[in-house]
Design a protein around this motif. Sequence first.
Motif, short mmCIF file in Angstrom:
data_model
loop_
_atom_site.label_atom_id
_atom_site.label_comp_id
_atom_site.label_asym_id
_atom_site.label_seq_id
_atom_site.Cartn_x
_atom_site.Cartn_y
_atom_site.Cartn_z
N ASP A 184 0.85 -1.18 0.00
CA ASP A 184 0.00 0.00 0.00
C ASP A 184 0.89 1.23 0.00
OD1 ASP A 184 0.12 1.05 3.01
OD2 ASP A 184 -0.06 -1.13 3.08
N VAL A 185 0.34 2.34 -0.47
CA VAL A 185 1.14 3.54 -0.68
C VAL A 185 1.73 4.05 0.63
CG1 VAL A 185 1.06 5.94 -1.43
CG2 VAL A 185 -0.13 4.18 -2.75
N ARG A 186 0.92 4.05 1.69
CA ARG A 186 1.40 4.56 2.98
C ARG A 186 2.58 3.76 3.48
NH1 ARG A 186 -1.03 7.17 7.44
NH2 ARG A 186 0.61 7.61 8.96
N ALA A 187 2.50 2.44 3.39
CA ALA A 187 3.60 1.59 3.85
C ALA A 187 4.86 1.84 3.03
CB ALA A 187 3.20 0.13 3.76
N GLU A 188 4.72 1.98 1.74
CA GLU A 188 5.88 2.23 0.89
C GLU A 188 6.54 3.56 1.24
OE1 GLU A 188 7.10 2.53 -3.85
OE2 GLU A 188 4.99 2.33 -3.26
N GLU A 189 5.73 4.58 1.45
CA GLU A 189 6.28 5.90 1.80
C GLU A 189 7.02 5.85 3.13
OE1 GLU A 189 2.86 8.39 1.76
OE2 GLU A 189 2.92 8.73 -0.42
N GLU A 190 6.45 5.18 4.12
CA GLU A 190 7.09 5.12 5.43
C GLU A 190 8.36 4.29 5.40
OE1 GLU A 190 4.32 4.01 8.44
OE2 GLU A 190 3.20 5.89 8.27
N ALA A 191 8.35 3.18 4.64
CA ALA A 191 9.56 2.37 4.52
C ALA A 191 10.67 3.16 3.83
CB ALA A 191 9.26 1.09 3.75
N GLN A 192 10.31 3.90 2.78
CA GLN A 192 11.30 4.69 2.06
C GLN A 192 11.89 5.78 2.95
OE1 GLN A 192 12.15 3.87 -1.28
NE2 GLN A 192 13.90 5.11 -0.63
N GLU A 193 11.04 6.43 3.72
CA GLU A 193 11.51 7.48 4.62
C GLU A 193 12.44 6.90 5.69
OE1 GLU A 193 9.70 10.86 7.67
OE2 GLU A 193 8.41 9.89 6.19
N ALA A 194 12.09 5.73 6.22
CA ALA A 194 12.94 5.10 7.23
C ALA A 194 14.29 4.75 6.64
CB ALA A 194 12.25 3.85 7.78
N ALA A 195 14.30 4.18 5.43
CA ALA A 195 15.57 3.81 4.80
C ALA A 195 16.43 5.03 4.54
CB ALA A 195 15.29 3.06 3.49
N GLU A 196 15.84 6.11 4.06
CA GLU A 196 16.60 7.33 3.79
C GLU A 196 17.20 7.89 5.08
OE1 GLU A 196 13.83 9.84 1.81
OE2 GLU A 196 13.93 8.73 -0.09
N HIS A 207 21.42 -1.28 16.69
CA HIS A 207 21.10 0.14 16.58
C HIS A 207 20.31 0.43 15.31
CE1 HIS A 207 21.60 4.28 17.79
NE2 HIS A 207 22.15 4.60 16.63
N TRP A 208 20.72 -0.16 14.20
CA TRP A 208 19.98 0.03 12.95
C TRP A 208 18.53 -0.44 13.10
CZ3 TRP A 208 24.26 -2.41 9.38
CH2 TRP A 208 25.23 -1.44 9.12
N HIS A 209 18.33 -1.63 13.65
CA HIS A 209 16.97 -2.15 13.80
C HIS A 209 16.12 -1.22 14.68
CE1 HIS A 209 16.21 -5.81 11.70
NE2 HIS A 209 17.23 -6.48 12.22
N ALA A 210 16.70 -0.78 15.79
CA ALA A 210 15.95 0.11 16.68
C ALA A 210 15.59 1.41 15.97
CB ALA A 210 16.76 0.39 17.94
N ARG A 211 16.50 1.91 15.14
CA ARG A 211 16.21 3.15 14.40
C ARG A 211 15.12 2.92 13.36
NH1 ARG A 211 17.32 7.17 17.35
NH2 ARG A 211 16.28 8.17 15.60
N VAL A 212 15.12 1.76 12.73
CA VAL A 212 14.04 1.45 11.78
C VAL A 212 12.69 1.50 12.48
CG1 VAL A 212 13.00 -0.39 10.40
CG2 VAL A 212 15.43 0.08 10.17
#
Length: 374
Positions: A175-187, A246-251
């Motif tokens: 879904d669009v919301r999930a994709e946007e949030e995943a992309q923002e987290a990765a960035e 640390h990476w996982h917690a930040r995600v």
Amino acid sequence: MPSNTGRRPFLAAVGGIALAGAGIAATSERANAAQADEKVTLLEGTEYETTGYVQTADADGPTVLVVGGLHGNEVAGYEAAANVSDMELERGRLVTVPRANATAIESGTRIGADGTDLNRQFPTDEEPSTELARALWGVVEEYEPDVVIDLHESQELYEGDVEDGVGQAIFHSRDVRAEEEAQEAAETLNEDYVDDSTYDFTVAPFSLPPSETPNMFVHKAARDTDATAFLAETVSDGPELSTRIHWHARVVRSLVWEELLTPGEGDPEDPDDGGDAPEEENEIPVARIETDPENAEETVFSKGETVNLDASASEDPDGEIVTYEWDVNGTNEFEEGDETAEVTLSFCGELPVALRVTDDEGATATEELVLSTV
């Protein structure tokens, strides 16, 4: 996203399991002005017994479920889930099951005592296949999460083909919301927390049949409950364990930022309503073990030799470390100590030793290494 009162209808009716029937017992832990806490015990009294944690803020908001330890050899995932289990919320509810597969974690293996891969026991539109899977799904049915986050590790980096490895990726429901949030987290991770671009996080949607891995927990969560779901993977080799935790917690923090960590519209803490801005979130500390002799994890020792452990290189980005705890017996039980410790290798084989540090805001981080003796 909907709040945890008057939220969307819960869709996981197939194979419904009552909380008690799923082997889950809830008990109150504590309460304060900010949020109420409770524990949830899965399969109490059995070898699979494990604990979940529920944090509920005063202000209404979505419910988020974070799960780690479906595979017992993916340490960063279950340690990070434990680290975020008690973070302070502005609103909503956080449910965590950090060590879902207790017997697999105890043995340090992917598969637990029942001989099955727990993350392959969740067929969509059907009851989960094993007792442990049904107990974990009972948490989903009881708390009806709006967001589900599952934390894992992979031996290889994800480069577009899940068969070759899925490390350093955030997979999301379609879904669009999930994709946007995943992309923002990765960035955010790549810009602020990943020093080597080799380990930059990528983003991809959940695979679809026939190419998808079948019967995964997050797939069922997304399809049977209509929750927004994420599966985060780090690599299991290369970066230090403390870095991967640390990476996982930040995600997790990035994915739940809008849902749980910022005031909702109309909340008294909302700056737009004239209240004070929320306090800046606490950074998670970094645990580091240095050894004398150096590179002890790559050395094979003789029985009776001693290894000195030094935690002074550990750090807290926005405060100070106040507690050092060591497990030098391989028992998964930590004892408070100083910055240094020593291990006398009294038997032949492998001995996991671990350090846990706590900062002045109560956040923890863990580092582990394995010493070998012949």
